[in-house]
Design a protein around this motif. Structure first.
Motif, PDB file in Angstrom:
ATOM      1  N   LEU A 168      10.140  -5.350 -12.088  1.00 45.35           N
ATOM      2  CA  LEU A 168      10.894  -5.377 -10.839  1.00 45.35           C
ATOM      3  C   LEU A 168      11.688  -4.089 -10.659  1.00 45.35           C
ATOM      4  O   LEU A 168      12.440  -3.690 -11.541  1.00 45.35           O
ATOM      5  N   ASN A 169      11.512  -3.457  -9.494  1.00 47.61           N
ATOM      6  CA  ASN A 169      12.297  -2.288  -9.117  1.00 47.61           C
ATOM      7  C   ASN A 169      13.177  -2.651  -7.925  1.00 47.61           C
ATOM      8  O   ASN A 169      12.687  -3.224  -6.938  1.00 47.61           O
TER       9      ASN A 169
ATOM     10  N   ALA B 120      12.955  -4.160  -2.794  1.00 52.32           N
ATOM     11  CA  ALA B 120      12.519  -4.736  -4.064  1.00 52.32           C
ATOM     12  C   ALA B 120      11.010  -4.622  -4.167  1.00 52.32           C
ATOM     13  O   ALA B 120      10.283  -4.833  -3.190  1.00 52.32           O
ATOM     14  N   LYS B 121      10.538  -4.290  -5.354  1.00 46.72           N
ATOM     15  CA  LYS B 121       9.107  -4.204  -5.634  1.00 46.72           C
ATOM     16  C   LYS B 121       8.834  -4.988  -6.905  1.00 46.72           C
ATOM     17  O   LYS B 121       9.323  -4.646  -7.980  1.00 46.72           O
ATOM     18  N   LEU B 122       8.042  -6.064  -6.780  1.00 47.25           N
ATOM     19  CA  LEU B 122       7.702  -6.923  -7.908  1.00 47.25           C
ATOM     20  C   LEU B 122       6.269  -6.634  -8.329  1.00 47.25           C
ATOM     21  O   LEU B 122       5.328  -6.835  -7.557  1.00 47.25           O
ATOM     22  N   ASN B 123       6.096  -6.120  -9.557  1.00 46.69           N
ATOM     23  CA  ASN B 123       4.767  -5.807 -10.076  1.00 46.69           C
ATOM     24  C   ASN B 123       4.152  -7.088 -10.642  1.00 46.69           C
ATOM     25  O   ASN B 123       4.373  -7.447 -11.804  1.00 46.69           O
ATOM     26  N   ILE B 124       3.375  -7.778  -9.808  1.00 46.02           N
ATOM     27  CA  ILE B 124       2.792  -9.056 -10.184  1.00 46.02           C
ATOM     28  C   ILE B 124       1.796  -8.894 -11.325  1.00 46.02           C
ATOM     29  O   ILE B 124       1.764  -9.687 -12.278  1.00 46.02           O
ATOM     30  N   THR B 125       0.972  -7.862 -11.246  1.00 49.03           N
ATOM     31  CA  THR B 125       0.042  -7.465 -12.297  1.00 49.03           C
ATOM     32  C   THR B 125       0.129  -5.954 -12.427  1.00 49.03           C
ATOM     33  O   THR B 125       0.775  -5.291 -11.601  1.00 49.03           O
ATOM     34  N   PRO B 126      -0.533  -5.354 -13.425  1.00 50.06           N
ATOM     35  CA  PRO B 126      -0.513  -3.893 -13.507  1.00 50.06           C
ATOM     36  C   PRO B 126      -1.087  -3.202 -12.272  1.00 50.06           C
ATOM     37  O   PRO B 126      -0.788  -2.027 -12.025  1.00 50.06           O
TER      38      PRO B 126
ATOM     39  N   MET C  97       7.558  -6.459   4.727  1.00 47.21           N
ATOM     40  CA  MET C  97       7.018  -7.018   3.492  1.00 47.21           C
ATOM     41  C   MET C  97       5.544  -6.647   3.396  1.00 47.21           C
ATOM     42  O   MET C  97       4.873  -6.419   4.408  1.00 47.21           O
ATOM     43  N   GLY C  98       5.043  -6.552   2.159  1.00 47.19           N
ATOM     44  CA  GLY C  98       3.650  -6.159   1.997  1.00 47.19           C
ATOM     45  C   GLY C  98       3.182  -6.274   0.564  1.00 47.19           C
ATOM     46  O   GLY C  98       3.961  -6.551  -0.351  1.00 47.19           O
ATOM     47  N   ILE C  99       1.898  -6.052   0.384  1.00 48.14           N
ATOM     48  CA  ILE C  99       1.258  -6.108  -0.933  1.00 48.14           C
ATOM     49  C   ILE C  99       0.418  -4.851  -1.114  1.00 48.14           C
ATOM     50  O   ILE C  99      -0.337  -4.454  -0.219  1.00 48.14           O
ATOM     51  N   ASP C 100       0.545  -4.218  -2.287  1.00 47.66           N
ATOM     52  CA  ASP C 100      -0.290  -3.084  -2.690  1.00 47.66           C
ATOM     53  C   ASP C 100      -1.242  -3.514  -3.792  1.00 47.66           C
ATOM     54  O   ASP C 100      -0.853  -4.286  -4.685  1.00 47.66           O
ATOM     55  N   HIS C 101      -2.472  -3.012  -3.744  1.00 44.25           N
ATOM     56  CA  HIS C 101      -3.420  -3.216  -4.836  1.00 44.25           C
ATOM     57  C   HIS C 101      -4.005  -1.865  -5.229  1.00 44.25           C
ATOM     58  O   HIS C 101      -4.637  -1.195  -4.410  1.00 44.25           O
TER      59      HIS C 101
END
Length: 406
Positions: free
Chosen positions: A267-268, A311-317, A345-349
């Protein structure tokens, strides 16, 4: 998190370690293509006679860029640094940066509109650059933005001011979190966990007569960085000095900013608080609905506070969930109807180290008297200004994109 504060452009020029393709030993070609498919709603302004907004879909280029850079060892610990970098309109092929009005899609005529400079660097003495570059004020908190260089960029509200009030003639302009031309900038070496930067720009270099105003910008920032904490304090002032013959006093618009970042394993967190002020008085007294009111000369008209949380939550690597919230406070002497709120809000892969796919949603709600727009870092940036002069529109966007660095 890096152990010293050196802008990415400089660090890359010093180390030549960023993913790139070398044309020869002294030239590195690098860049980024960031393209998205955006579904935009410009929102409808409040007020009698306000025209309805539109909804549309478009391909957007999000601060895509191409650059050349290099360094040369001069001996005795000194190196010469150079860089030329320009915005690439990956959606249209146009070059140059976005217009000065937030949300404008117009492009400038500069081919190299991004950080472009020549300078000297010494490991013990620091770096001196001359040219066009991000100000220290801007550099201090850009790392805290979890949606940088796109339609969810926090500069929709952070780093902006509304010169002359927020009435129909008061259009939001990018004032502080910006890149300045004609700048001389000094970046200190790391002194343990501390570093600093100082920049000065002549904003009226085109003056040719003694009857013209002189305009300058002074920007400075101090940084502390020791894992897991990053902290910064920045200050910038733009001073307008009338000709001596007029005997008019100088006026200025200024801002101070505090930034904090905290990095954990997954978490950042980011925080920024900014306060701007001016002594312009009411420069827009003839316009109705001006929240600055009937101010006297020298009064604070457009100053306000802005808060940013991320906030940035790293769900997986390879996967990260990101959220951000911004709030711009009431303008100057106004007590109501001149603030704004943005939520993203968003998701990065990450497909690999160079390529990322993402999806994001962002929404900006203006109070009745203001015209903030979604960031012009994206060519789909939605300006909420209504042709009737009414404010209060609430633009929003869904964005599906891919970002590739080389």
């Amino acid at each position: 998190m890096q152990k010293s504060f050196i802008p990415l452009a400089i660090a890359a020029a010093l180390t030549l370690s960023a993913p790139a393709r070398a044309a020869n030993e002294n030239v590195t070609v690098y860049g980024q293509a960031n393209v998205s498919y955006d579904m935009i709603s410009t929102g409808t302004a409040n007020g009698v006679g306000a025209l309805p907004g539109i909804s549309s879909s478009r391909v957007s280029s999000n601060s895509s860029r191409l650059g050349l850079k290099g360094s040369n060892d001069l001996g005795s610990g000194w190196s010469a640094l150079w860089q030329v970098e320009g915005t690439v309109g990956a959606d249209t092929g146009a070059s140059g940066g976005a217009g000065t009005i937030a949300g404008a899609s117009a492009r400038s005529t500069r081919l190299f509109d991004r950080d472009t400079y020549l300078g000297l660097s010494h490991a013990d003495l620091g770096t001196l650059l001359l040219g066009r570059h991000d100000t220290p004020y801007k550099m201090s908190t850009r790392r805290l933005d979890v949606f940088p260089d796109g339609i969810g960029d926090n500069r929709s509200l952070l780093g902006t001011t509304i010169i002359g009030g927020a009435g129909p003639a008061g259009v939001v302009t990018d004032t502080f979190d910006a890149r300045q031309s004609n700048q001389i900038i000094y970046i200190s070496p790391a002194l343990g966990s501390y570093s600093g930067a100082l920049g000065y720009s002549n904003l009226a270099e085109g003056n040719t007569y003694s009857s013209q105003n002189s305009v300058s910008a002074l920007s400075l920032a101090g940084m502390y960085e020791q894992d897991p904490v990053y902290a910064t304090f920045a200050y910038e002032v733009h001073t307008i000095t009338p000709p001596a013959i007029t005997q008019s006093p100088s006026t200025a618009v200024k801002a101070v900013k505090l930034g904090l970042g905290y990095r954990m394993d997954i978490l950042n967190l980011g925080f920024a608080l900014e306060k701007s002020s001016d002594d312009f008085g009411n420069a827009d007294v003839v316009v109705a609905n001006n929240p600055c009111g009937n101010l006297t000369s020298g009064a604070n008209c457009s100053g306000h506070s802005t808060l940013y949380l991320s906030a940035k939550l790293n769900i997986t690597p390879a996967d990260a969930l990101k959220v951000a919230y911004s709030k711009a406070g009431q303008v100057g002497a106004a007590s109501i109807a001149s603030g704004a709120i943005q939520f993203s809000m968003g998701i990065d892969h990450d497909i690999n180290q160079r390529t990322t796919v993402y999806i994001l949603y962002t929404s900006l709600k203006n109070d009745r008297l203001v015209h903030y727009g979604l960031s012009s870092a994206a060519s789909s940036g939605a300006n909420s200004v209504n042709p009737t002069g009414e404010g209060g529109a609430s633009p929003s966007a869904f964005s599906f994109g891919i970002r590739h660095s080389f």
